[in-house]
Design a protein around this motif. Structure first.
Motif, PDB file in Angstrom:
ATOM      1  N   TYR A  55       0.831  -1.207   0.000  1.00  0.00           N
ATOM      2  CA  TYR A  55       0.000   0.000   0.000  1.00  0.00           C
ATOM      3  C   TYR A  55       0.864   1.255   0.000  1.00  0.00           C
ATOM      4  O   TYR A  55       0.493   2.277  -0.581  1.00  0.00           O
ATOM      5  N   GLY A  56       2.022   1.166   0.648  1.00  0.00           N
ATOM      6  CA  GLY A  56       2.970   2.287   0.597  1.00  0.00           C
ATOM      7  C   GLY A  56       3.411   2.569  -0.827  1.00  0.00           C
ATOM      8  O   GLY A  56       3.357   3.701  -1.309  1.00  0.00           O
ATOM      9  N   HIS A  57       3.827   1.495  -1.537  1.00  0.00           N
ATOM     10  CA  HIS A  57       4.271   1.652  -2.927  1.00  0.00           C
ATOM     11  C   HIS A  57       3.137   2.193  -3.793  1.00  0.00           C
ATOM     12  O   HIS A  57       3.323   3.084  -4.612  1.00  0.00           O
ATOM     13  N   SER A  58       1.959   1.621  -3.600  1.00  0.00           N
ATOM     14  CA  SER A  58       0.826   1.972  -4.439  1.00  0.00           C
ATOM     15  C   SER A  58       0.493   3.457  -4.281  1.00  0.00           C
ATOM     16  O   SER A  58       0.225   4.167  -5.253  1.00  0.00           O
ATOM     17  N   ASP A  59       0.552   3.930  -3.037  1.00  0.00           N
ATOM     18  CA  ASP A  59       0.325   5.350  -2.771  1.00  0.00           C
ATOM     19  C   ASP A  59       1.392   6.198  -3.459  1.00  0.00           C
ATOM     20  O   ASP A  59       1.104   7.242  -4.037  1.00  0.00           O
ATOM     21  N   PHE A  60       2.622   5.705  -3.411  1.00  0.00           N
ATOM     22  CA  PHE A  60       3.727   6.454  -4.012  1.00  0.00           C
ATOM     23  C   PHE A  60       3.559   6.535  -5.528  1.00  0.00           C
ATOM     24  O   PHE A  60       3.704   7.596  -6.126  1.00  0.00           O
ATOM     25  N   PHE A  61       3.235   5.388  -6.139  1.00  0.00           N
ATOM     26  CA  PHE A  61       3.018   5.365  -7.596  1.00  0.00           C
ATOM     27  C   PHE A  61       1.967   6.397  -7.988  1.00  0.00           C
ATOM     28  O   PHE A  61       2.092   7.112  -8.960  1.00  0.00           O
ATOM     29  N   ARG A  62       0.912   6.445  -7.195  1.00  0.00           N
ATOM     30  CA  ARG A  62      -0.215   7.271  -7.574  1.00  0.00           C
ATOM     31  C   ARG A  62       0.067   8.750  -7.387  1.00  0.00           C
ATOM     32  O   ARG A  62      -0.402   9.580  -8.157  1.00  0.00           O
ATOM     33  N   ASN A  63       0.847   9.089  -6.337  1.00  0.00           N
ATOM     34  CA  ASN A  63       0.950  10.488  -5.963  1.00  0.00           C
ATOM     35  C   ASN A  63       2.266  11.165  -6.300  1.00  0.00           C
ATOM     36  O   ASN A  63       2.342  12.382  -6.308  1.00  0.00           O
ATOM     37  N   ASN A  64       3.333  10.375  -6.522  1.00  0.00           N
ATOM     38  CA  ASN A  64       4.604  11.034  -6.788  1.00  0.00           C
ATOM     39  C   ASN A  64       4.595  11.627  -8.188  1.00  0.00           C
ATOM     40  O   ASN A  64       4.184  11.004  -9.164  1.00  0.00           O
ATOM     41  N   LEU A  65       5.088  12.853  -8.237  1.00  0.00           N
ATOM     42  CA  LEU A  65       5.067  13.619  -9.483  1.00  0.00           C
ATOM     43  C   LEU A  65       5.744  12.905 -10.641  1.00  0.00           C
ATOM     44  O   LEU A  65       5.301  12.971 -11.781  1.00  0.00           O
ATOM     45  N   TRP A  66       6.827  12.206 -10.351  1.00  0.00           N
ATOM     46  CA  TRP A  66       7.630  11.614 -11.418  1.00  0.00           C
ATOM     47  C   TRP A  66       6.929  10.439 -12.075  1.00  0.00           C
ATOM     48  O   TRP A  66       7.324   9.983 -13.131  1.00  0.00           O
ATOM     49  N   PHE A  67       5.897   9.929 -11.413  1.00  0.00           N
ATOM     50  CA  PHE A  67       5.126   8.837 -11.997  1.00  0.00           C
ATOM     51  C   PHE A  67       3.920   9.349 -12.775  1.00  0.00           C
ATOM     52  O   PHE A  67       3.185   8.577 -13.364  1.00  0.00           O
ATOM     53  N   ALA A  68       3.721  10.687 -12.721  1.00  0.00           N
ATOM     54  CA  ALA A  68       2.484  11.227 -13.258  1.00  0.00           C
ATOM     55  C   ALA A  68       2.271  10.867 -14.725  1.00  0.00           C
ATOM     56  O   ALA A  68       1.146  10.661 -15.162  1.00  0.00           O
ATOM     57  N   ASP A  69       3.370  10.793 -15.479  1.00  0.00           N
ATOM     58  CA  ASP A  69       3.227  10.542 -16.911  1.00  0.00           C
ATOM     59  C   ASP A  69       3.326   9.076 -17.303  1.00  0.00           C
ATOM     60  O   ASP A  69       3.331   8.753 -18.483  1.00  0.00           O
ATOM     61  N   THR A  70       3.433   8.168 -16.330  1.00  0.00           N
ATOM     62  CA  THR A  70       3.558   6.758 -16.723  1.00  0.00           C
ATOM     63  C   THR A  70       2.193   6.220 -17.129  1.00  0.00           C
ATOM     64  O   THR A  70       1.162   6.679 -16.652  1.00  0.00           O
ATOM     65  N   ASN A  71       2.242   5.248 -17.993  1.00  0.00           N
ATOM     66  CA  ASN A  71       1.023   4.619 -18.477  1.00  0.00           C
ATOM     67  C   ASN A  71       0.420   3.751 -17.372  1.00  0.00           C
ATOM     68  O   ASN A  71       1.040   2.807 -16.906  1.00  0.00           O
ATOM     69  N   ARG A  72      -0.798   4.090 -16.945  1.00  0.00           N
ATOM     70  CA  ARG A  72      -1.401   3.331 -15.843  1.00  0.00           C
ATOM     71  C   ARG A  72      -2.152   2.104 -16.325  1.00  0.00           C
ATOM     72  O   ARG A  72      -2.813   1.432 -15.550  1.00  0.00           O
ATOM     73  N   LYS A  73      -2.100   1.881 -17.610  1.00  0.00           N
ATOM     74  CA  LYS A  73      -2.676   0.640 -18.131  1.00  0.00           C
ATOM     75  C   LYS A  73      -1.554  -0.188 -18.736  1.00  0.00           C
ATOM     76  O   LYS A  73      -1.683  -0.769 -19.811  1.00  0.00           O
TER      77      LYS A  73
END
Lengths: 365, 513
Positions: free
Chosen positions: B105-123
Motif C-alpha cells: 500500500y505504501g508503494h501503491s500510494d507512491f506510484f499514484r501520488n509522486n510527481l515523477w510517476f504522473a506521466d507513466t502509463n497506468r494501463k
C-alpha cells in the motif's frame, strides 16, 4: 504445456551452450553466487549474457554505510551507484547459503554435465542400512508422522461433519495416528582413494598453488559424491618426493630441481603397500608446471606406463602455467603415451579450472 | 487466485488503516502465487505477458537458483498500474503477508501520488500484453533470430533516453515547421537608427560584434541536425534511421518500456523508504497483534539490514523520512536552526511546530531521489548512520573508504544518482562530415565510460543507423573519439574543450572541507 518462461529459459540455455546466436557468445560472463561450505565460500556458477551498453567503468566512487576508517579497503566489489535498471520493486534478503557437500556436488555435476562414475569390477560390497521411508499404524509417539496424522484426522472430521471452518480445531484419535517406520536396504559400497601429487619446486608460485587447491577441492567434492568412502593422500615433490598431510601439501614451497619420477615412484609404493587395485578405485592427480629434468622424462614415462596407469581408474595430469615452467612435460606425455584413462590438461588461469575439471572427470571413470 | 477469506479480511483492515493515515493508494489487486510462479513473474519484470526474449529466461534462472540454494527470496512484487497489482507468496506466514500488504500500500500510494510517476502509463499491463502480441507477430513473419537480434541491438541502446523528457515539453513536434525556409537566413545585425554623431553610443562596435557572433552561432545551430544536442537517442533513431516498419515498432516498444521503468529507477530510495516507513507504522501501530510483534521486528530488521559498506535503499529512505518527520515536528529547519552552533541547544531543540506528517506527504509528492538527497541529507544524519564515501584506488585495484566528511559523502551520493548512474550521452550531429554519419558526445563529469563495452555498443548503434558512428569522450584526461564504420574500430585524439579540461583537472585534486 510449455510455459512462456520455459521457452525463454530454453532459448537462453541454448545460447549459453553455443547452439544458437553464436554472435552473443562473446558477451557471456561467468557470474557467480556464493554459498558457504564450512569456512570456505564456494561459488555457484551463474552464466550471464551481458548486453553491452555505454556505461561507467571501474573508477566510479560512491557512498556506503558502516564501520571503518578512511583508507580501509572495502573488500569484495561493491557495485558503485548500481543503477536500479529496469526497476521492478522487489525486496531480496541476501544470505550466504549453507550448502552440504552433496548439494555442491550436484551443482558441479549439473553445470559441467559430468557423468556418474561407474565403479570398477568386483569391488562392490553390499552393506545393510535402515532408512525411515515407510509409515505404519503403530509405533512410538516420538516417531509420529504429524502431517499424515493431521490429514487423516481432518479427513475423518470432514466426513463426519465435525469440522467447522470458523473454528478449525482438528483432534486426532487413535485410528488417525500414523508413525514413521524403517525399511532395510542394501547399499552397494565401494572405496576410493585419491592421491594428489604436486610439484613444489621453485617455479610453482602461490597463484599456481591456489589453482591446484581450488581444483582439488572440487575434485574431492565430486568424488565424495560418487563414493561412500573416500581417502585422500598427498605427495609433494621437487627432486625428491615426500608423503605429507593436506596442510603441508598446499603450503609448502621448496626450491630446487624437479624429478617427476620421484613422485611416481612414491605413489607406486603407496599403492602397493596400502591400496591394492583389486580393492580400491584409485585416482591419481598430478599437478606440475611441466618443467622436468629432461633425463627424468623417460623414467617417469615407464613408471606411468607399467605401473600407475594400469592400476588407476584415472591418471590426470594438470599442467599449471607458471612464469618459469617450460611446460614441455605435457607435450611429452601426449606424444608418448596414449591410454584411455590418462588425461592431460593445461590450466593457464583461474578461469580455466572448470574446463580442466570437466576434462578430468568428464569421462565418468 | 482469490485471496483466502482470512487474508482478504486482513487486506480490508489494512486498507482502512492506510486510509486513516491519509494514504491514497490505487485499488490494489493481490494475487497469491507459488514460488516458481513468482520467480517467473519477477523475471518478466512483473508482466507475465511480455514479449519473448532470452534475457527473461536468464533472469528466471538467476532467481530460481538464488531461491533453490537458499540465498534469497523475493518478498514482494508490485506493479505500477491502475489497478495496482501485487503478488503474495503462498508459502509466507500470515504475519509476512500482512507486512507485505502494508508495504505494497505504501508503494501503491507512491506510484499514484509522486510527481515523477504522473506521466507513466497506468494501463501498462494491457500495453505490455499488446507489445507481446506485436513482437510475436513479427517473429512469425520475419523469423525468430532476426527479430531477437534486432531486439538485442535496441536493448544495447536502451539507456540512451532523455531522463527529463517526460517533463520538459521542449519542442512541440506538430507545430514545428516542416518546410525549409526559402532563403537561407544570413547573420545580419540589426542596427538601431541613429544620428551619425550618436551612432557610436547607440550601436557600440563591441556590441555589434557580439551580436554578429551570436547570429552566426545561431545560424550554425539552425543548420545543425539535430538543431540541439539530443539525449533521446532512441527517438532520434526512430525518426531518422533507415528502418523497416517492424523494426521501428520494436524500437518504439523498447523505448516506451524504458520510459515506463524510468521513474522507478529515479525514486528507488524514496519509493522503498516510503513503503518501509508505512509498513513499519501500520504494522506496529495498528495491524500486528501483540503476539506477532517480535516476529515482525525480526523480519523488518532483516529487510533493513545493511551489508557492510553498501547502501540499503530501504534503510536509507526509511531513516530519511523519519528524520524529516522529526525535524519538521520539532521545527529543526530554517535559517535559525542552520545558524545555531551550540550542540546542547540543537539537541534539545523543539519548537513544537508539528508539521512532520504534512512535510513527509509533501516530500513524497514532489521529490525524486536526487532532489531528496540533495535537500534532506544532513551532516547529523551522516554521522548518526555512519555513512562514508568510497572511491576506486587504481594502485591497489580495490575500493577504499575515502572520507567521512559530509560534503564528500553527499557529492558521491548525488553523483551516483545523477542520470540514474548512467553516462550522459547526446547526439551532436546526425550528418557528421556531411556524410550521414552519427556523432555522439559523452558529457564527461569525472568518470570514464568503459571502452570495451563502448566499442561493442557502437557496433549495435551502427547496425541500427547503417552508417559509420562515433562517440567522443575523455580517457585518462585526454580527449578521444571512438568510431566504428561496420568493418573496423578506430580511435582518434581530439582537443579537450575548456569545460571538460576543468573537470579532469578538478578530478585529480583533493579539495578540503
Amino acid at each position: 504445456m510449455i510455459t512462456r518462461i520455459q521457452r525463454d529459459h530454453g532459448r537462453f540455455q541454448q545460447i549459453v551452450r553455443g547452439m544458437i546466436r553464436k554472435d552473443l557468445r562473446k558477451y557471456i560472463t561467468r557470474g557467480e553466487m556464493f554459498g558457504k561450505k564450512g569456512k570456505d565460500l564456494v561459488s555457484i556458477p551463474l552464466p550471464q549474457i551481458d548486453i553491452p551498453r555505454f556505461r561507467f567503468g571501474k573508477n566510479q566512487g560512491g557512498a556506503g554505510q558502516g564501520e571503518g576508517e578512511p583508507g580501509d579497503s572495502l573488500g569484495g566489489q561493491p557495485q558503485p551507484g548500481q543503477g536500479p535498471g529496469a526497476g521492478e520493486d522487489e525486496g531480496q534478503h541476501v544470505l550466504e547459503a549453507e550448502l552440504t557437500l552433496e548439494e555442491l556436488a550436484q551443482i558441479l555435476g549439473e553445470e559441467l554435465e559430468l557423468p556418474n562414475i561407474q565403479p570398477r569390477g568386483k569391488k562392490v560390497v553390499a552393506s545393510l542400512k535402515d532408512r525411515y521411508t515407510n509409515v505404519r499404524h503403530v509405533g512410538p509417539e516420538s516417531l509420529r508422522h504429524f502431517k499424515r496424522t493431521y490429514i487423516k484426522a481432518l479427513r475423518r472430521q470432514l466426513a463426519a461433519g465435525e469440522y467447522a471452518p470458523g473454528d478449525p480445531l482438528v483432534l486426532p484419535i487413535r485410528e488417525d495416528k500414523m508413525y514413521r517406520s524403517w525399511q532395510t536396504m542394501e547399499v552397494p559400497e565401494s572405496n576410493a582413494v585419491i592421491i594428489y601429487m604436486m610439484d613444489v619446486s621453485g617455479s610453482m608460485g602461490d597463484e599456481q598453488k591456489e589453482i591446484v587447491r581450488t581444483e582439488a577441492f572440487w575434485i574431492d567434492t565430486w568424488l565424495q559424491h560418487q563414493y561412500k568412502k573416500l581417502v585422500t593422500r598427498y605427495i609433494i615433490h621437487d627432486a625428491a618426493a615426500r608423503l605429507v598431510d593436506a596442510e603441508t601439501f598446499f603450503k609448502t614451497r621448496e626450491s630446487g630441481g624437479t624429478a617427476i619420477s620421484s613422485a611416481y615412484r612414491l605413489a607406486r609404493e603407496l599403492i602397493g603397500r596400502e591400496y591394492s587395485p583389486s580393492d580400491w578405485n584409485i585416482y591419481l592427480f598430478h599437478f606440475s608446471d611441466g618443467d622436468n629434468l629432461s633425463s627424468d622424462n623417460e623414467v617417469s614415462l615407464s613408471l606411468l606406463k607399467d605401473d600407475l596407469v594400469p592400476a588407476a581408474n584415472l591418471f590426470a595430469y594438470g599442467q599449471v602455467k607458471s612464469l618459469y615452467g617450460s611446460g614441455e612435460f605435457k607435450n611429452y606425455l601426449d606424444e608418448k603415451l596414449h591410454c584411455e584413462n590418462l588425461i592431460t590438461a593445461e590450466i593457464n588461469s583461474r578461469e580455466e579450472i572448470l574446463d580442466c575439471i570437466k576434462a578430468f572427470l568428464g569421462k565418468g571413470k | 487466485m482469490n485471496l483466502p477469506s482470512q487474508l482478504d479480511l486482513e487486506k480490508e483492515r489494512i486498507k482502512g488503516f492506510a486510509a486513516d493515515y491519509g494514504l491514497e493508494p490505487f485499488d490494489t489487486v493481490f494475487e497469491i502465487v507459488d514460488c516458481d510462479q513468482l520467480n517467473m513473474i519477477a523475471a518478466y519484470g512483473g508482466f507475465p505477458t511480455r514479449y519473448p526474449h532470452w534475457r527473461f529466461g536468464m533472469e528466471y534462472e538467476h532467481l530460481r537458483k538464488t531461491y533453490t540454494y537458499g540465498l534469497g527470496k523475493i518478498y514482494e512484487l508490485v506493479i505500477n498500474n491502475d489497478p495496482c497489482y501485487a503478488y503474495l507468496l503462498k508459502s509466507n506466514s500470515l504475519l509476512d503477508q500482512k507486512l507485505v500488504i502494508c508495504h505494497v500500500y505504501g508503494h501503491s500510494d507512491f506510484f499514484r501520488n509522486n510527481l515523477w510517476f504522473a506521466d507513466t502509463n497506468r494501463k501498462m499491463i494491457d500495453e505490455m500484453a499488446n507489445h507481446g502480441a506485436r513482437v510475436r507477430s513479427y517473429v512469425k513473419r520475419h523469423g525468430r533470430d532476426a527479430v531477437e537480434d534486432f531486439v538485442d541491438r535496441c536493448l544495447s541502446l536502451d539507456n540512451l533516453i532523455d531522463r527529463h523528457a517526460p517533463f520538459i515539453k521542449r519542442c512541440d513536434r506538430a507545430e514545428a515547421p516542416l518546410a525549409e525556409p526559402e532563403e537561407p537566413r544570413r547573420a545580419e545585425v540589426r542596427r538601431i537608427k541613429s544620428k551619425d554623431y550618436m551612432d557610436a553610443y547607440i550601436n557600440p562596435p563591441e556590441f555589434l560584434a557580439r551580436q554578429k557572433k551570436r547570429g552566426e552561432e545561431g545560424l550554425k545551430r539552425a543548420r545543425n541536425f539535430p538543431s540541439e544536442p539530443q539525449a533521446d537517442v532512441l527517438l532520434f533513431l526512430m525518426e531518422h534511421a533507415p528502418l523497416e516498419r517492424w523494426q521501428r515498432d520494436i524500437l518504439s516498444i523498447i523505448r516506451e518500456e524504458a520510459y515506463y521503468f524510468l521513474p522507478q529507477g529515479m525514486t528507488k530510495i524514496m519509493n522503498e523508504g516510503w513503503a518501509s516507513y508505512w509498513h513499519s507504522r501500520l504494522m506496529t501501530e495498528r495491524a500486528a497483534g501483540a503476539d506477532e510483534i517480535v516476529d515482525y521486528a525480526d523480519h523488518h530488521s532483516g529487510t533493513m539490514a545493511v551489508q557492510p559498506g553498501r547502501i540499503n535503499p530501504y534503510k536509507l529512505g526509511l531513516e530519511l523520512f523519519r528524520d524529516i518527520e522529526e525535524r519538521w515536528d520539532k521545527g529543526r529547519f530554517g535559517p535559525e536552526w542552520e545558524d545555531c552552533q551550540s550542540d546542547a541547544e540543537r539537541r534539545s531543540w523543539d519548537k513544537g511546530t508539528g508539521q512532520g506528517r504534512e512535510k513527509v506527504f509533501q516530500v513524497r509528492k514532489i521529490y525524486n531521489d536526487l532532489t531528496f538527497i540533495d535537500e534532506f541529507l544532513t551532516p547529523d544524519f551522516c554521522r548518526r548512520h555512519r555513512l562514508f564515501s568510497f572511491h576506486y584506488d587504481k594502485r591497489a585495484e580495490e575500493y577504499k573508504i575515502e572520507s567521512r566528511a559530509f560534503r564528500k559523502i553527499k557529492r558521491r551520493l548525488l553523483a551516483s544518482l545523477t542520470n540514474c548512474s548512467q553516462p550522459i550521452i547526446r547526439i551532436v550531429d546526425g550528418n557528421f562530415s556531411n556524410r550521414g554519419e552519427l556523432y555522439l558526445a559523452h558529457q564527461y563529469e569525472g568518470t570514464e565510460i568503459e571502452i570495451a563495452k563502448a566499442r561493442e555498443t557502437l557496433a549495435s548503434l551502427h547496425a541500427v543507423w547503417g552508417r559509420p558512428v562515433h562517440i567522443e569522450t575523455v580517457v585518462e584526461g585526454k580527449g578521444r573519439v571512438y568510431s566504428f564504420d561496420g568493418q573496423e574500430h578506430k580511435e582518434t585524439e581530439r582537443k579537450l574543450e575548456s569545460a571538460e579540461a576543468a573537470v579532469s583537472d578538478a578530478d585529480g585534486e583533493d579539495d578540503e572541507d
